[in-house]
Design a protein around this motif. Structure first.
Motif, PDB file in Angstrom:
ATOM      1  N   ALA A   1       0.823  -1.218   0.000  1.00 27.30           N
ATOM      2  CA  ALA A   1       0.000   0.000   0.000  1.00 27.30           C
ATOM      3  C   ALA A   1       0.855   1.266   0.000  1.00 27.30           C
ATOM      4  N   ALA A   2       2.160   1.135   0.134  1.00 29.88           N
ATOM      5  CA  ALA A   2       3.054   2.298   0.217  1.00 29.88           C
ATOM      6  C   ALA A   2       2.897   3.273  -0.950  1.00 29.88           C
ATOM      7  N   PRO A   3       2.780   2.794  -2.192  1.00 30.96           N
ATOM      8  CA  PRO A   3       2.664   3.748  -3.300  1.00 30.96           C
ATOM      9  C   PRO A   3       1.408   4.611  -3.253  1.00 30.96           C
ATOM     10  N   ASP A   4       0.416   4.201  -2.489  1.00 34.81           N
ATOM     11  CA  ASP A   4      -0.834   4.964  -2.418  1.00 34.81           C
ATOM     12  C   ASP A   4      -0.833   6.013  -1.309  1.00 34.81           C
ATOM     13  N   ASN A   5       0.244   6.077  -0.542  1.00 40.41           N
ATOM     14  CA  ASN A   5       0.306   7.000   0.586  1.00 40.41           C
ATOM     15  C   ASN A   5       0.952   8.308   0.143  1.00 40.41           C
ATOM     16  N   ASP A   6       0.158   9.334  -0.051  1.00 42.46           N
ATOM     17  CA  ASP A   6       0.659  10.622  -0.553  1.00 42.46           C
ATOM     18  C   ASP A   6       1.626  11.288   0.422  1.00 42.46           C
ATOM     19  N   LYS A   7       1.364  11.150   1.721  1.00 41.29           N
ATOM     20  CA  LYS A   7       2.251  11.769   2.716  1.00 41.29           C
ATOM     21  C   LYS A   7       3.635  11.124   2.687  1.00 41.29           C
ATOM     22  N   TRP A   8       3.671   9.818   2.537  1.00 42.78           N
ATOM     23  CA  TRP A   8       4.955   9.102   2.493  1.00 42.78           C
ATOM     24  C   TRP A   8       5.731   9.459   1.225  1.00 42.78           C
ATOM     25  N   ARG A   9       5.010   9.593   0.125  1.00 42.94           N
ATOM     26  CA  ARG A   9       5.663  10.015  -1.115  1.00 42.94           C
ATOM     27  C   ARG A   9       6.219  11.433  -0.969  1.00 42.94           C
ATOM     28  N   GLN A  10       5.432  12.333  -0.405  1.00 41.67           N
ATOM     29  CA  GLN A  10       5.878  13.709  -0.223  1.00 41.67           C
ATOM     30  C   GLN A  10       7.073  13.782   0.701  1.00 41.67           C
ATOM     31  N   PHE A  11       7.112  12.929   1.703  1.00 41.85           N
ATOM     32  CA  PHE A  11       8.252  12.899   2.624  1.00 41.85           C
ATOM     33  C   PHE A  11       9.550  12.642   1.852  1.00 41.85           C
ATOM     34  N   ARG A  12       9.533  11.702   0.920  1.00 41.53           N
ATOM     35  CA  ARG A  12      10.743  11.417   0.130  1.00 41.53           C
ATOM     36  C   ARG A  12      11.137  12.597  -0.737  1.00 41.53           C
ATOM     37  N   TYR A  13      10.140  13.268  -1.335  1.00 37.64           N
ATOM     38  CA  TYR A  13      10.467  14.498  -2.080  1.00 37.64           C
ATOM     39  C   TYR A  13      11.156  15.505  -1.165  1.00 37.64           C
ATOM     40  N   ASP A  14      10.575  15.668   0.021  1.00 38.76           N
ATOM     41  CA  ASP A  14      11.053  16.704   0.945  1.00 38.76           C
ATOM     42  C   ASP A  14      12.469  16.433   1.425  1.00 38.76           C
TER      43      ASP A  14
END
Length: 360
Positions: free
Chosen positions: A214-227
Motif C-alpha cells: 500500500a506504500a505507493p498509495d500514501n501521498d504523505k509518504w511520497r511527499q516525505f521522500r520528495y522533501d
C-alpha cells in the motif's frame, strides 16, 4: 484642466513612479548555451583546449565539467582563457566510492523489500545511493560542494543525480532491463532505512515499514521522500552561496515526470539554474515533446531563474532533427540549451549550432 485636476493627475503619476521604484527589478534574460562534458577524449591539455576553442567559436558560453577536485583549477584557467564558464559537475546522491562504502555502508538507501544499495543495486552495479535523510550524509555532501565552490575562479557547482534511484524507469529503458515498470515495485522503492522510518514516524505517527504494497498509495509518504531531497538541496545551496558561488543542477525533464520516476520535486528548490534532461527518446516521444517540457518547467519555476534545455545527441536520428530540437527548446521558453555531449557532434551539427545560437 483645472488646478484640482492637475493636482490629482500629478499625485496619480507620482504614485505610479513611487510604486515602480519599489518593485524589484526583473533581471534581463540573456540566452546562454552549455555542454556537459568530462575529460573523455580530451584528457590532454592540448585536446581540451582544442575543444574549448571550438565551443567558444560556435557560440557556447560554458561547460558543465566532470573531473576530480584537484584537476578543476587547471581546467577553470583554461576555460577562462577562451572566454568560457566552467562549472564543477558532480554526481551527488549516487556515490560508489570504495572507501565510503567500506566505512559507511549504513549511509546507503534501503528498498521496501529491505535491501541496501550498498550491497544490492537496482539495474546496474554503480547504482549505489546515499540516503538524503541522514544528517551524516548531508554533512558529507556539504563538505563536498564547499570544496568545489572554493576552487579558484570556478563559476559554479553543478549537481547531478540529486534524487532517489528510479522507482520507475523511463519507458524506453524497460526493454533494456527486461522489466515492466507499470507501478512502484518493492525492490525499486526507496528509502526505508531506519532514519527515514524514524523521522517519518516522528512527524506523522505512521510506521512506513508497515505500509507494504500500500506504500505507493500514501501521498504523505511520497511527499516525505520528495522533501528529504529538497532539504538536502537547500543545505547544499546554502553552503555554496555562503562561499560566494552559484549552484545549479541537472534534473529530470519536468517536475511531474521527476516526482513520479525519481522522487525529485525540483521546482521547489532554491538554486540558480535548472538543466532538465529533455531526452525525448527515453520516453518514446517526438521532438515537439521537448517544447512541452520547457513550457512546463519554465512555468513551474515561475521564471525565477534560467532553465536550460538538455539535449541528448543520440536521441536525434539526423542533424535536421537536432536542429528541430534546438528550435523546440527556444519555443518552449528555455534560456538556452545544454548538449550531452560535444563528443557526438559532427561538422553538420556544429554548423547547425552556430546558426541557431547566432539567431537565438
Amino acid at each position: 484642466m483645472t488646478i484640482f485636476k492637475k493636482l490629482i493627475s500629478a499625485l496619480f503619476v507620482g504614485t505610479l513612479v513611487l510604486m515602480s521604484a519599489c518593485q524589484p527589478a526583473k533581471e534581463t534574460s540573456t540566452a546562454k548555451h552549455y555542454v556537459w562534458m568530462g575529460e573523455g577524449k580530451n584528457e590532454g591539455t592540448a585536446e581540451l583546449e582544442k575543444m574549448f576553442i571550438k565551443l567558444k567559436e560556435t557560440g557556447f558560453d560554458g561547460v558543465m565539467y566532470q573531473t576530480t577536485l584537484e584537476k578543476y583549477a587547471a581546467a577553470v584557467e583554461l576555460a577562462h582563457k577562451h572566454g568560457l564558464e566552467l562549472h564543477a559537475w558532480q554526481t551527488i546522491l549516487r556515490r560508489y566510492d570504495d572507501k565510503l562504502l567500506s566505512e559507511h555502508a549504513d549511509w546507503y538507501t534501503v528498498s521496501r523489500d529491505g535491501r541496501s544499495t550498498a550491497e544490492h543495486q537496482p539495474f546496474v552495479d554503480y547504482y549505489k545511493w546515499l540516503c538524503p535523510t541522514k544528517p551524516e550524509v548531508r554533512a558529507y555532501l556539504t563538505k563536498l560542494v564547499e570544496d568545489l565552490a572554493v576552487v579558484p575562479d570556478i563559476d559554479g557547482v553543478h549537481l547531478d543525480y540529486i534524487r532517489h534511484s528510479d522507482v520507475i524507469l523511463a519507458r524506453d529503458l524497460w526493454d533494456v532491463y527486461g522489466l515492466v515498470m507499470d507501478k512502484e515495485y518493492a525492490e525499486f522503492d526507496f528509502c526505508y532505512c531506519d532514519d527515514c522510518i524514524e523521522r517519518y514516524k516522528k512527524e506523522t505517527g505512521e510506521d512506513a515499514s508497515a505500509f507494504g504494497d500500500a506504500a505507493p498509495d500514501n501521498d504523505k509518504w511520497r511527499q516525505f521522500r520528495y522533501d528529504m531531497v529538497t532539504e538536502t538541496v537547500a543545505q547544499l545551496s546554502k553552503a555554496v552561496h555562503a562561499k560566494g558561488n552559484k549552484i545549479n543542477a541537472a534534473v529530470f525533464p519536468t517536475p511531474t515526470i521527476s516526482k513520479k520516476l525519481v522522487r525529485q520535486e525540483w521546482d521547489k528548490w532554491g538554486i540558480d539554474a535548472y538543466y532538465p534532461m529533455n531526452y525525448q527518446s527515453f520516453y518514446r516521444e517526438d521532438i515537439n515533446w521537448i517544447e512541452a517540457c520547457c513550457v512546463e518547467g519554465v512555468a513551474a519555476i515561475n521564471e525565477r531563474v534560467p532553465l536550460y534545455s538538455g539535449l541528448y545527441m543520440p536521441a536525434f536520428d539526423t542533424p535536421k532533427d537536432f536542429q528541430l530540437g534546438i528550435q523546440a527548446s527556444k519555443r518552449g521558453g528555455a534560456s538556452g540549451i545544454c548538449i550531452f555531449t560535444p563528443y557526438e557532434l559532427n561538422d553538420e551539427h556544429w554548423a547547425i549550432l552556430k546558426e541557431e545560437i547566432d539567431k537565438w
